[in-house]
Write a protein that holds these residues in place. Structure first.
Motif, short mmCIF file in Angstrom:
data_model
loop_
_atom_site.label_atom_id
_atom_site.label_comp_id
_atom_site.label_asym_id
_atom_site.label_seq_id
_atom_site.Cartn_x
_atom_site.Cartn_y
_atom_site.Cartn_z
N GLU A 1 0.83 -1.22 0.00
CA GLU A 1 0.00 0.00 0.00
C GLU A 1 0.86 1.26 0.00
OE1 GLU A 1 -3.34 0.20 -0.69
OE2 GLU A 1 -2.75 -1.85 -1.16
N THR A 2 2.11 1.14 0.45
CA THR A 2 3.03 2.29 0.38
C THR A 2 3.16 2.74 -1.07
OG1 THR A 2 4.25 1.28 2.19
CG2 THR A 2 5.34 3.08 1.05
N THR A 3 3.32 1.75 -1.96
CA THR A 3 3.42 2.09 -3.39
C THR A 3 2.10 2.68 -3.89
OG1 THR A 3 5.13 0.44 -3.84
CG2 THR A 3 3.81 1.14 -5.71
N ALA A 4 0.98 2.04 -3.49
CA ALA A 4 -0.33 2.53 -3.93
C ALA A 4 -0.53 3.99 -3.50
CB ALA A 4 -1.43 1.64 -3.37
N ASP A 5 -0.20 4.30 -2.25
CA ASP A 5 -0.38 5.66 -1.72
C ASP A 5 0.46 6.67 -2.48
OD1 ASP A 5 -2.09 4.81 0.15
OD2 ASP A 5 -0.66 4.86 1.84
N LEU A 6 1.75 6.34 -2.63
CA LEU A 6 2.65 7.33 -3.23
C LEU A 6 2.44 7.47 -4.74
CD1 LEU A 6 5.93 6.92 -1.16
CD2 LEU A 6 4.03 8.48 -0.83
N MET A 7 1.93 6.42 -5.37
CA MET A 7 1.64 6.53 -6.81
C MET A 7 0.57 7.60 -7.08
SD MET A 7 3.63 4.90 -8.70
CE MET A 7 2.95 4.67 -10.34
N LYS A 8 -0.31 7.79 -6.09
CA LYS A 8 -1.37 8.79 -6.28
C LYS A 8 -0.78 10.20 -6.33
CE LYS A 8 -4.69 6.10 -3.64
NZ LYS A 8 -4.77 5.84 -2.19
N LYS A 9 0.40 10.34 -5.75
CA LYS A 9 1.00 11.69 -5.67
C LYS A 9 2.12 11.88 -6.68
CE LYS A 9 -0.76 11.81 -1.23
NZ LYS A 9 -0.88 10.59 -0.41
N MET A 10 2.25 10.91 -7.58
CA MET A 10 3.39 10.93 -8.49
C MET A 10 3.08 11.73 -9.74
SD MET A 10 6.36 9.60 -8.23
CE MET A 10 6.24 8.19 -7.14
#
Ligand SMILES: O=P(O)(O)OC[C@@H](O)[C@@H](O)c1c[nH]c2ccccc12
Length: 260
Positions: free
Chosen positions: A198-207
């Motif tokens: 989910e760390t990847t999922a969360d940060l992908m939203k801000k990429m």
């Protein structure tokens, strides 16, 4: 915290290395050096996820991960199974790595190599190139933004690419401000050692668009791969699940979904 301990130890190691191999000697090696391979290109140019396979004997959270550990043999298996790049852990005291592994693997393979270590001084950037790396890891959590900018610039000058690692939104903001091109999202929380995709999922939203993204750590199954692909990442960095596999080749095929 473990990260502080690793960095303290790293400073001592660097001092010793500088005495054994002073910078002017590294520079003279670099003059006749090879042209680095394009790490970024192999991450980008693929329809599915690119795999960066890691040569990792041990870690502070897991202890020894693989008993039967011959770094060159492992790298050759990775190479035969057509991973896009290899990550070589060179940190000695906590991960039981070695810079020798990197230079050995360089001589034995011709795909892009990432030097995985705790880079905190410019000396290590030149050393990485001399050892045969094509790319280096820069960990945002242990660098100031000034260092991050400076280290990326020094690396670029000698043809090395940087994978800039982040774990949370604050670190991502720093990486973006430093204009990082290749961003590694580490799913492992270095304080608790827990991994969560989910760390990847969360940060992908801000990429922002246009970045090359690698999801790192805690990737074990075909399902994990499919999930990360659906999030739009370009590549994955996998250590433990490959190192624990009886057949590394079978595990790579399973992760890629060959024959599904
Ligand atoms: O073994 P794993 O869970 O597949 O993780 C690999 C890699 O992401 C991990 O080794 C790593 C990511 N960032 C680091 C920084 C330093 C040392 C190690 C790492």
């Amino acid at each position: 915290m473990i990260l502080d301990k690793i960095i303290r130890q790293k400073r001592l190691t660097i001092e010793k290395e500088k005495m054994k191999m002073p910078l002017h000697r590294i520079f003279s090696i670099l003059e006749e050096g090879r042209q680095p391979l394009d790490f970024k290109r192999v991450l980008k140019n693929k329809s599915g996820l690119s795999i960066i396979a890691e040569v990792k004997r041990a870690s502070p959270s897991r202890g020894v991960i693989r008993e039967d550990f011959n770094p060159l043999d492992i790298a050759r298996i990775y190479h035969q199974n057509k991973v896009e790049a290899i990550s070589v852990l060179t940190e000695e005291d906590f991960f039981q790595g070695s810079s020798q592994y990197l230079s050995q693997i360089r001589r034995g393979t011709d795909i892009p190599l990432l030097r995985k270590d705790f880079i905190i001084e410019p000396y290590q950037i030149y050393q990485s190139k001399a050892l045969g790396a094509d790319a280096i890891l820069l960990i945002t959590a242990v660098l100031s933004i000034e260092e991050l900018i400076l280290f990326q610039r020094s690396a670029k000058e000698i043809g090395l690419q940087c994978l800039v690692e982040v774990h949370n939104q604050k670190e991502l903001e720093v990486a973006l401000e430093a204009d990082a091109e290749i961003i590694g999202i580490n799913n492992r929380d270095l304080k608790t050692f827990e991994t969560d995709l989910e760390t990847t999922a969360d940060l992908m939203k801000k990429m922002p668009k246009g970045k090359i993204i690698v999801s790192e750590s805690g990737i074990h199954t075909r399902e994990d791969m499919k999930y990360l692909e659906s999030l739009g990442v370009d590549g994955v960095l996998i250590g433990e699940s490959l190192m624990r596999a009886d057949s590394i080749g079978d595990k790579i095929r399973e992760l890629r979904g060959v024959g599904d």
